[in-house]
Structures are given as C-alpha cells and as structure tokens.
Design a protein around this motif. Structure first.
Motif, PDB file in Angstrom:
ATOM      1  N   TYR A 341      79.419  -3.335  41.062  1.00  0.00           N
ATOM      2  CA  TYR A 341      80.798  -2.674  41.368  1.00  0.00           C
ATOM      3  C   TYR A 341      81.604  -3.680  40.343  1.00  0.00           C
ATOM      4  O   TYR A 341      81.755  -4.870  40.366  1.00  0.00           O
ATOM      5  CB  TYR A 341      81.243  -3.005  42.722  1.00  0.00           C
ATOM      6  N   PHE A 365      81.650   3.774  49.851  1.00  0.00           N
ATOM      7  CA  PHE A 365      82.169   2.812  48.745  1.00  0.00           C
ATOM      8  C   PHE A 365      83.190   1.954  49.404  1.00  0.00           C
ATOM      9  O   PHE A 365      83.463   0.613  48.847  1.00  0.00           O
ATOM     10  CB  PHE A 365      82.656   3.439  47.554  1.00  0.00           C
ATOM     11  N   TYR A 366      84.060   2.240  50.587  1.00  0.00           N
ATOM     12  CA  TYR A 366      84.836   1.482  51.172  1.00  0.00           C
ATOM     13  C   TYR A 366      84.220   0.216  51.841  1.00  0.00           C
ATOM     14  O   TYR A 366      84.868  -0.718  51.527  1.00  0.00           O
ATOM     15  CB  TYR A 366      85.525   2.158  52.249  1.00  0.00           C
ATOM     16  N   LEU A 410      88.620   5.301  39.752  1.00  0.00           N
ATOM     17  CA  LEU A 410      87.467   5.196  40.303  1.00  0.00           C
ATOM     18  C   LEU A 410      86.421   5.948  39.642  1.00  0.00           C
ATOM     19  O   LEU A 410      86.501   7.122  39.808  1.00  0.00           O
ATOM     20  CB  LEU A 410      87.270   5.176  41.670  1.00  0.00           C
ATOM     21  N   VAL A 433      87.517   6.814  48.782  1.00  0.00           N
ATOM     22  CA  VAL A 433      86.414   5.811  48.799  1.00  0.00           C
ATOM     23  C   VAL A 433      85.857   5.837  50.300  1.00  0.00           C
ATOM     24  O   VAL A 433      84.678   5.291  50.487  1.00  0.00           O
ATOM     25  CB  VAL A 433      87.112   4.331  48.669  1.00  0.00           C
ATOM     26  N   TYR A 444      79.428   1.529  40.000  1.00  0.00           N
ATOM     27  CA  TYR A 444      80.895   2.007  40.205  1.00  0.00           C
ATOM     28  C   TYR A 444      81.739   0.963  39.351  1.00  0.00           C
ATOM     29  O   TYR A 444      81.736  -0.143  39.391  1.00  0.00           O
ATOM     30  CB  TYR A 444      81.165   1.919  41.737  1.00  0.00           C
TER      31      TYR A 444
END
Length: 451
Positions: A341, A365-366, A410, A433, A444
């Motif tokens: 990330y 992804f959250y 993103l 997300v 990401y």
C-alpha cells in the motif's frame, strides 16, 4: 336550494383545480426519487448520463449539498478521462460537450477553463459546428450559459432557424438560445426574433397534448414559458404524466431528467439563474459529525464504538476519522493475503510512503487501510460513511480540495508503483474501498494529485 347547489359546485371545481396543480408536484417528487436510486456507487449515473442528471439535481436542488458535490466530482473525473483518452475512445459529440459545459456551469465551474481545456472554445470552433440544427441550438445555448459571446456567423444561423419551419427540438432549442442571449447579453433587439419560432413550436402540439415524444414534449415545455391560445400547457403536462412508469421513471435517466425540469418549470436556461456567489461548492460536513480518535470497525460493530451521525431526508451520513489510538483486533487466518500500500502526495510526488500489509483472505482494501493506519501514522485517514460504503477524503493529513481540483485517486497495480513511470488512468480502481477485494501480491496506490 339553488345557492347551496352553486356553492357545492364551486367548492368541487376549486378542489379539482387544486388537485391538478399539486399532481405534478407529487409526480415530480416520485421521478426525482427514482432518479436518485439510479445513481451508482461512484455517485454518477454513467459517463453519458451524468451531465443531464446532474443538471437536473442542481437546478432542482435535490439531495444534500454533499451528495451533489460527490456527483459533481464524479462528472469531472468522467470528463477528464474522456478528454485524456480522446485518441482511444470515440470523439465526444458537440451535443455531449454542450451538456458537460452546462453541467459544469451549474456547479459553478468555468467550462472555458477545465483542466487546461476550453470546452466553449471547442464548441465555437468552425470545424466543430454540428450539421444538425437541434444539436447546433443546444451548443449555442451552452455557449450563452457560460457567459461567452456568440459570434456573428453562429448568430446568423440561429436567426435562420428561427425564421424557418423546423422540428420540435430545433425550435425549442432556438427559443431557449435566443432567450438566453437576450437575458445574459441584454440584447433586447432580438425580441422580435422569438415570435415566429415560439408560435411555430406551439402549433406543433398534437391533439393528445404532447409534442410527439417524451423528449420533445419536455423540451417544448422548457421553451414555452407562457400558455396562450396557440398551445395548452396543462394538456402537455397531463400527456407527460400519463407516460410515467409505476416506479416514477419516464423511460430512462436522460429522459426522466428532462421531464423533471419541465414539470418543475425549470429549463436549461435556468443554469444562469444559479447563484455561484452564495456559497462555495466545497461544503464541509457539520462539525458535530467529526469524531476525533475514533475508528469505525466494519459490521458487526463493537458495543463501545461511539458514532455521531448527521441525518438528511433519506440517507444516513457518518464522518469517521481513523486514528492510531484505537487498536483493531485481527484474528489469525489459515490463508493470508499480502499486499503493498503506497501513498504519493503531489502531482510531482513530494511524499512517497510504502507499507506491506497482511490481511485475511477475502478482505477489502478498507481493511488494509485500517491496519496500515494502526501501524504507521502516515496512513491515518478520514472518510465519510455512506449507506453504500466509505468515501475517503483525507490521507496523511492532506484533504481533497475540489475548488483547486486536488483529489485522492486509488490505483490497483500489478507491480510496485514507479515514480519514473506513473500509472495511467486505466489502472484506477474500478470500485470503492469497501467493495475492492484484495488479492495476494497486489499493489495499491493512493495518489493525491491535481486532476
């Protein structure tokens, strides 16, 4: 006895009139509610339908200011991507560019200065002048709504259309365009040019009250401001309402948007009536909605989680600030997923942070963002929580600034992001997300940049 009968008759007559007056209001509300249900998770209505739908919600002031701002942002992203990909995708038609221009004007953005592009200059370019009269009048209306001057040659073509027999679309378009020129540029000398096309348009009303189609009837109602002996507004409104679906729609998103404007007695010329000096578009959430040092855990939420919510008419909105002060419990799983990330700040990237995160299989992804915020303060973020997920607006202390076009984008990448080879917009994550399920060895990037 006669007096009582007469009184009863008058009361019944007044009741009928009042009912007829209020019926469009109820049906318009149903149509607006349907239109909002068609909004997608990115707050747009699709790349081709968003401009028309956004125009309608802006002119009718439907929904909360924050909702309209999110839809406006999505439209800007759609338009930027179309302009950047013009070599790879079909060229934007003048009519589409005109709708985008008016939608930008409705959100108090200047279409003459949109990320280095002059949409109005493109519409005025002789090589881009559409052959269709109806499309041409729409472009002229967009130019006028932007406050730009309409040159002599396009003006002559407008007047030629006004003095000829044409379709409902071209006549309605020329009436709106000439009305706009008179109002914006205070050209009273053009008043007499309105008489012939207005009368010709009014006489195209059919015996059933309509003007041939939903689109044509809605457009005609927008152009014909006052009912007279040549046409019947009530009959046209009744014709429209007879074609409303049980769900409140008028066939599809663009048609429903046009009909709503007609029923609400708004028009594409109403763009100029919006007060852009009243308040900036970048509306902040109420201060009470911000909760310092609170991290919202995905459902089911623990009992000790405290939230502060702001309610609007139909949706619950929650602003959450994620802090490293709260520990997120992580349960060990047999199958783990490892992702990287990365945060980039600035179009020229002045800050660059990368972290490796291990999460359970089928995590979003959250979830990655939550764990990253726990491990490294650079990844602390703030987000608005909507019924369909979180909208992240602040990361690493940098908050999105719509007025200066700075946003967090993103990206989902096959390899670590390379400063010497920044990712293209085709790699922007396809969803939010909360719906983005991470896979092992994915990368990401959240990039704060000027669009």
């Amino acid at each position: 006895m006669m007096a009582n009968c007469l009184l009863t008759y008058l009361v019944a007559l007044v009741s009928c009139v009042l009912s007829a007056d209020h019926l469009p209001l109820n049906e318009t509300k149903r149509a607006l509610e349907w239109l909002l249900t068609q909004r997608q998770k990115d707050w747009g209505w699709g790349i081709y339908d968003t401009p028309q739908a956004l125009l309608t919600v802006q002119l009718t002031q439907t929904g909360s200011p924050i909702e309209r701002q999110l839809s406006a942002k999505q439209m800007e992203i759609d338009l930027v991507l179309q302009l950047w990909r013009h070599h790879d995708t079909p060229a934007m038609t003048p009519a589409t560019m005109a709708l985008y221009s008016m939608a930008l004007s409705s959100i108090c953005q200047d279409p003459r200065q949109f990320h280095g592009h002059d949409l109005i200059g493109s519409l005025l370019h002789p090589a881009h002048e559409p052959e269709s009269d109806s499309e041409f009048t729409l472009c002229a209306l967009a130019v006028c709504n932007s406050g730009a001057h309409i040159r002599k040659k396009p003006l002559r073509r407008l007047l030629n259309i006004a003095n000829s027999k044409h379709t409902v679309d071209s006549l309605a378009g020329v009436v709106l365009a000439v009305q706009c020129i008179m109002k914006v540029h205070r050209n009273r000398n053009m008043q007499h040019y309105l008489e012939k096309p207005t009368l010709a348009l009014a006489r195209l009303q059919q015996a059933d009250g309509g003007f041939g189609s939903l689109h044509g009837t809605a457009y005609a109602l927008q152009a014909l401001s006052e009912e007279n002996d040549s046409w019947n507004r009530s009959a046209a409104v009744s014709w429209l309402l007879n074609h409303q679906g049980p769900d409140g729609a008028f066939f599809d998103v663009p048609t429903t948007s046009e009909v709503i404007l007609a029923l609400a007695q708004k028009s594409l010329m109403s763009v100029r009536e919006l007060d852009c000096d009243a308040a900036p578009l970048d509306v902040e959430p109420p201060a009470a909605a911000i909760i310092p040092n609170l991290k919202v855990i995905p459902t089911p939420k623990p009992n000790n989680t405290k939230t502060n919510t702001t309610l609007n008419k139909t949706k619950k909105v929650k602003t959450v600030v994620v802090s490293t002060n709260t520990v997120v419990p992580v349960t060990a799983a047999e199958e783990d997923v490892t992702v990287t990330y990365t945060l980039w700040v600035g179009s020229n990237v002045t800050e660059n942070h990368t972290i490796s995160i291990v999460v359970q299989y089928n995590s979003t992804f959250y979830n990655v963002m939550q764990l990253a915020a726990q491990k490294d303060s650079h990844y602390v973020f703030s987000a608005n929580e909507w019924p369909n997920g979180h909208y992240v607006h602040t990361l690493a202390g940098f908050k999105e600034q719509p007025m200066s076009y700075h946003y967090w984008l993103l990206y989902r990448l096959p390899s670590l992001p390379d400063l010497n080879n920044p990712p293209g917009n085709q790699l922007v994550a396809p969803t939010g997300v909360d719906d983005l399920i991470v896979q092992d060895n994915e990368h990401y990037l959240f990039w704060y940049k000027k669009l």
